[in-house]
Design a protein around this motif. Structure first.
Motif, PDB file in Angstrom:
ATOM      1  N   PRO A  33    -106.757 -14.057  35.473  1.00  0.00           N
ATOM      2  CA  PRO A  33    -108.152 -13.953  35.020  1.00  0.00           C
ATOM      3  C   PRO A  33    -108.576 -12.523  34.710  1.00  0.00           C
ATOM      4  O   PRO A  33    -108.073 -11.572  35.301  1.00  0.00           O
ATOM      5  CB  PRO A  33    -108.954 -14.498  36.200  1.00  0.00           C
ATOM      6  N   ASP A  34    -109.479 -12.416  33.751  1.00  0.00           N
ATOM      7  CA  ASP A  34    -110.034 -11.102  33.411  1.00  0.00           C
ATOM      8  C   ASP A  34    -111.495 -11.069  33.876  1.00  0.00           C
ATOM      9  O   ASP A  34    -112.013 -12.058  34.411  1.00  0.00           O
ATOM     10  CB  ASP A  34    -109.916 -10.840  31.909  1.00  0.00           C
ATOM     11  N   ALA A  35    -112.152  -9.939  33.637  1.00  0.00           N
ATOM     12  CA  ALA A  35    -113.524  -9.764  34.117  1.00  0.00           C
ATOM     13  C   ALA A  35    -114.472 -10.798  33.518  1.00  0.00           C
ATOM     14  O   ALA A  35    -115.354 -11.321  34.197  1.00  0.00           O
ATOM     15  CB  ALA A  35    -114.001  -8.357  33.787  1.00  0.00           C
ATOM     16  N   ASP A  36    -114.273 -11.128  32.247  1.00  0.00           N
ATOM     17  CA  ASP A  36    -115.168 -12.065  31.571  1.00  0.00           C
ATOM     18  C   ASP A  36    -115.065 -13.461  32.195  1.00  0.00           C
ATOM     19  O   ASP A  36    -116.071 -14.129  32.437  1.00  0.00           O
ATOM     20  CB  ASP A  36    -114.801 -12.114  30.083  1.00  0.00           C
ATOM     21  N   SER A  37    -113.841 -13.858  32.470  1.00  0.00           N
ATOM     22  CA  SER A  37    -113.621 -15.173  33.051  1.00  0.00           C
ATOM     23  C   SER A  37    -114.227 -15.244  34.464  1.00  0.00           C
ATOM     24  O   SER A  37    -114.906 -16.222  34.812  1.00  0.00           O
ATOM     25  CB  SER A  37    -112.113 -15.419  33.098  1.00  0.00           C
ATOM     26  N   VAL A  75    -113.611 -22.060  32.463  1.00  0.00           N
ATOM     27  CA  VAL A  75    -114.419 -21.044  31.786  1.00  0.00           C
ATOM     28  C   VAL A  75    -113.528 -20.004  31.108  1.00  0.00           C
ATOM     29  O   VAL A  75    -112.472 -19.651  31.619  1.00  0.00           O
ATOM     30  CB  VAL A  75    -115.390 -20.333  32.759  1.00  0.00           C
ATOM     31  N   ASP A  76    -113.984 -19.528  29.953  1.00  0.00           N
ATOM     32  CA  ASP A  76    -113.265 -18.521  29.173  1.00  0.00           C
ATOM     33  C   ASP A  76    -111.884 -19.043  28.739  1.00  0.00           C
ATOM     34  O   ASP A  76    -110.977 -18.259  28.484  1.00  0.00           O
ATOM     35  CB  ASP A  76    -113.133 -17.217  29.986  1.00  0.00           C
ATOM     36  N   CYS A  77    -111.734 -20.354  28.709  1.00  0.00           N
ATOM     37  CA  CYS A  77    -110.476 -20.982  28.287  1.00  0.00           C
ATOM     38  C   CYS A  77    -110.776 -22.466  28.080  1.00  0.00           C
ATOM     39  O   CYS A  77    -111.859 -22.924  28.425  1.00  0.00           O
ATOM     40  CB  CYS A  77    -109.397 -20.806  29.351  1.00  0.00           C
ATOM     41  N   ASP A 129    -116.498 -21.822  26.697  1.00  0.00           N
ATOM     42  CA  ASP A 129    -115.568 -20.811  26.175  1.00  0.00           C
ATOM     43  C   ASP A 129    -116.130 -20.123  24.941  1.00  0.00           C
ATOM     44  O   ASP A 129    -117.101 -20.580  24.329  1.00  0.00           O
ATOM     45  CB  ASP A 129    -114.221 -21.476  25.838  1.00  0.00           C
ATOM     46  N   HIS A 130    -115.475 -19.013  24.583  1.00  0.00           N
ATOM     47  CA  HIS A 130    -115.878 -18.293  23.370  1.00  0.00           C
ATOM     48  C   HIS A 130    -114.676 -18.026  22.470  1.00  0.00           C
ATOM     49  O   HIS A 130    -114.779 -17.249  21.524  1.00  0.00           O
ATOM     50  CB  HIS A 130    -116.579 -16.976  23.731  1.00  0.00           C
ATOM     51  N   HIS A 131    -113.525 -18.627  22.781  1.00  0.00           N
ATOM     52  CA  HIS A 131    -112.368 -18.462  21.906  1.00  0.00           C
ATOM     53  C   HIS A 131    -112.420 -19.517  20.797  1.00  0.00           C
ATOM     54  O   HIS A 131    -113.342 -20.328  20.768  1.00  0.00           O
ATOM     55  CB  HIS A 131    -111.075 -18.580  22.723  1.00  0.00           C
ATOM     56  N   ARG A 132    -111.431 -19.469  19.940  1.00  0.00           N
ATOM     57  CA  ARG A 132    -111.382 -20.439  18.861  1.00  0.00           C
ATOM     58  C   ARG A 132    -111.276 -21.844  19.446  1.00  0.00           C
ATOM     59  O   ARG A 132    -110.533 -22.057  20.400  1.00  0.00           O
ATOM     60  CB  ARG A 132    -110.155 -20.161  18.002  1.00  0.00           C
ATOM     61  N   SER A 147    -118.183 -12.511  24.224  1.00  0.00           N
ATOM     62  CA  SER A 147    -117.682 -12.833  25.565  1.00  0.00           C
ATOM     63  C   SER A 147    -118.174 -14.208  25.995  1.00  0.00           C
ATOM     64  O   SER A 147    -119.170 -14.728  25.475  1.00  0.00           O
ATOM     65  CB  SER A 147    -118.142 -11.780  26.581  1.00  0.00           C
ATOM     66  N   CYS A 148    -117.462 -14.767  26.978  1.00  0.00           N
ATOM     67  CA  CYS A 148    -117.893 -16.047  27.537  1.00  0.00           C
ATOM     68  C   CYS A 148    -119.152 -15.813  28.387  1.00  0.00           C
ATOM     69  O   CYS A 148    -120.010 -16.684  28.488  1.00  0.00           O
ATOM     70  CB  CYS A 148    -116.763 -16.638  28.371  1.00  0.00           C
ATOM     71  N   ALA A 149    -119.245 -14.610  28.965  1.00  0.00           N
ATOM     72  CA  ALA A 149    -120.447 -14.252  29.718  1.00  0.00           C
ATOM     73  C   ALA A 149    -121.690 -14.390  28.828  1.00  0.00           C
ATOM     74  O   ALA A 149    -122.740 -14.853  29.286  1.00  0.00           O
ATOM     75  CB  ALA A 149    -120.327 -12.824  30.249  1.00  0.00           C
ATOM     76  N   SER A 151    -116.138  -5.628  29.139  1.00  0.00           N
ATOM     77  CA  SER A 151    -114.669  -5.654  29.065  1.00  0.00           C
ATOM     78  C   SER A 151    -114.175  -6.395  27.833  1.00  0.00           C
ATOM     79  O   SER A 151    -113.207  -5.987  27.211  1.00  0.00           O
ATOM     80  CB  SER A 151    -114.040  -6.362  30.266  1.00  0.00           C
ATOM     81  N   ASP A 152    -114.827  -7.491  27.499  1.00  0.00           N
ATOM     82  CA  ASP A 152    -114.339  -8.288  26.376  1.00  0.00           C
ATOM     83  C   ASP A 152    -114.710  -7.690  25.017  1.00  0.00           C
ATOM     84  O   ASP A 152    -114.159  -8.090  24.002  1.00  0.00           O
ATOM     85  CB  ASP A 152    -114.875  -9.725  26.457  1.00  0.00           C
ATOM     86  N   SER A 153    -115.665  -6.771  25.006  1.00  0.00           N
ATOM     87  CA  SER A 153    -116.099  -6.196  23.728  1.00  0.00           C
ATOM     88  C   SER A 153    -115.624  -4.760  23.593  1.00  0.00           C
ATOM     89  O   SER A 153    -116.178  -4.006  22.800  1.00  0.00           O
ATOM     90  CB  SER A 153    -117.626  -6.249  23.622  1.00  0.00           C
TER      91      SER A 153
END
Ligand SMILES: [Mn+2]
Length: 504
Positions: free
Chosen positions: A20-24, A83-85, A104-107, A124-126, A156-158
């Motif tokens: 996981p990253d900060a956004d997730s 989340v975020d996935c 999520d915010h990905h494709r 970001s998903c946030a 982090s995501d931006s």
């Protein structure tokens, strides 16, 4: 999906993607806080082969008291929220659950789920969760720990707020009050010594294109934040005007794009180079992108990504033409006259929003425009929520004002923000209706090639017209040139027929 739909359940597991990253983590924490506020049972989990070790994430979890657990097995929960996935995808371990929700915010990978909110045009998903909180009227501003988490997730995501994509990203950044001390520490424990070395190695492997002054840099697999760090540095080289830094991550590619060219925004480059094989976006100078490994090898079988990027960049610089409204006049001889359809649009008097002389920012999906509230400045709101200033004289000439309020169902309702106080107001509740008069006549034609127009109204920033969009100018002024998107043109203009009935 709305968040309150989840309240039909009692027992939740919120799952971050593996590694996981900060956004997730931030988004999971937000969903957790929301559910807890309604007395629900909730856990935050992640799985996969690696546990959280990055120092900023360890610090984030500890300082913000985020109850995240590492699990290898999971008892079937009533509802699992990824989340975020997206549940079922390769980057998130699969656990059985009675119900599935995805934020999520990905494709959008097209996965089926009981509840799903995927907003791919957010940085970001946030931010997705922040917007969903606003839709619920759920107060997050008074929760400093949560505000700091969401803010850091977006940060982090931006790439440090450099690759923002949606007006809501900017809203989040400006709106949330964070714990400065914790944020500062998170920001400054971002890279490890190994990652510093990754950046160093990448930098000495640049490829430079002399003709178009761009650089391509391949980095070893690394945190996408490192890509931003490298591209920021590469762009500062005197002869480099745009660059792409990329690395492979689990079979896919992450890209960071920079440009200091007036007629080639980083966001447009990012969209162009990822067309058909991923997604890209961001701002004028900084942008980011993602290329799906399987898509790339399907379409460009024997190419390596480096060569693809070089070819694609060269193509990009040949793909468009530029019109400068201060120098160029449109040749209207082969253009037809069009007139605005009597479609109801909205208008707001700028002084109905703020006192005279207040500087304010109009925020829309197309970006920010700064104006000063004046007696004779109105703000128009188009059918797709596009908002722009117009002088009172022109308004009176081109529109018939009505007293009825104006209402539209929009993706992002335009806002104005007071530049001094930072307070923002939604424009729609202040908007009244108006209808174009028969005096709104323009010359227009459909574009056959991507065209960038530096208009009189915003000379700093070009308007992008793609093939099939329209290029137009006022019939009275061949230098008042602008772009009208095809969808908007079709809904708002028709061919003008003069009194004799002959088409001009
Ligand atoms: Mn994310």
């Amino acid at each position: 999906m709305r968040l309150n739909e989840l309240l039909a359940y009692k027992d939740f597991v919120i799952q971050c993607h593996d590694n996981p990253d900060a956004d997730s983590i931030a988004t999971a924490y937000g969903v957790y806080k929301y559910l807890r506020a309604y007395g629900k049972k909730a856990r935050i989990i992640y799985s996969g082969s690696r546990r959280i070790t990055k120092s900023n994430l360890v610090l984030m979890v500890k300082e913000l008291n985020i109850p995240i657990e590492y699990v290898e097995k999971l008892d079937k929960p009533e509802i699992l929220v990824t989340v975020d996935c997206q549940y079922g995808e390769g980057n998130v371990s699969r656990f059985e659950a009675e119900n599935i929700a995805i934020i999520d915010h990905h494709r959008d990978c097209g996965r089926e789920a009981d509840y799903k909110e995927v907003r791919s045009n957010y940085a970001s998903c946030a931010t997705v969760l922040y917007a969903m909180f606003l839709e619920e009227g759920f107060d997050i501003r008074s929760d400093k720990s949560l505000s700091t988490a969401l803010y850091y997730g977006l940060y982090s995501d931006s790439n440090g707020f450099g690759e923002m994509k949606h007006p809501y990203d900017i809203d989040l950044m400006e709106d949330l009050k964070v714990d400065e001390y914790i944020f500062e520490r998170l920001k400054n424990s971002n890279f490890s010594l190994e990652e510093l070395e990754t950046a160093g190695i990448a930098l000495i492997r640049y490829i430079y294109d002399e003709e178009n002054h761009f650089a391509i840099v391949r980095a070893n697999p690394c945190d996408p934040n490192i890509l931003g760090l490298i591209s920021d540095l590469v762009l500062q080289v005197d002869c480099i005007e745009s660059c792409i830094v990329f690395c492979e991550l689990d079979g896919n590619y992450k890209l960071s794009v920079r440009s200091c060219l007036r007629d080639a925004k980083a966001s447009d480059i990012a969209i162009y180079i990822t067309e058909m094989i991923g997604n890209g976006g961001g701002h004028n100078k900084k942008a980011g992108g993602f290329i799906k490994g399987t898509k790339f090898s399907e379409l460009y079988k024997n190419q390596n990504l480096e060569n693809y990027l070089i070819t694609r960049m060269k193509e990009y610089f040949l793909s468009y033409c530029v019109i400068d409204s201060k120098k160029d006049k449109l040749d209207v001889t082969n253009m037809k006259k069009y007139i605005k359809l009597p479609v109801t649009v909205g208008y707001v008097k700028s002084i109905d929003i703020e006192p005279s002389d207040t500087e304010m920012i109009i925020r829309t999906l197309e970006g920010d425009v700064t104006i000063r509230a004046q007696d004779d400045i109105y703000i128009m709101i188009g059918i797709s929520g596009e908002a722009y200033p117009i002088s009172k004289d022109k308004f009176i000439d081109r529109y018939t004002a009505k007293e009825e309020p104006f209402y539209a169902e929009l993706d992002y309702a335009p806002k104005v923000k007071n530049r001094i106080t930072g307070e923002s107001k939604n424009l729609l509740p202040h908007a009244k209706s108006c209808i174009p008069t028969s005096k709104s006549i323009i010359y227009a034609k459909q574009l056959d090639k991507t065209t960038k127009v530096f208009s009189k109204w915003d000379y700093e920033d070009y308007m992008l017209g793609c093939a099939n969009d329209y290029i137009a100018c006022r019939d009275s002024d061949a230098q008042d040139i602008y772009i009208i998107k095809k969808e908007i043109f079709d809904k708002t203009y028709k061919l003008f027929e003069s009194n004799s009935g002959e088409k001009k």
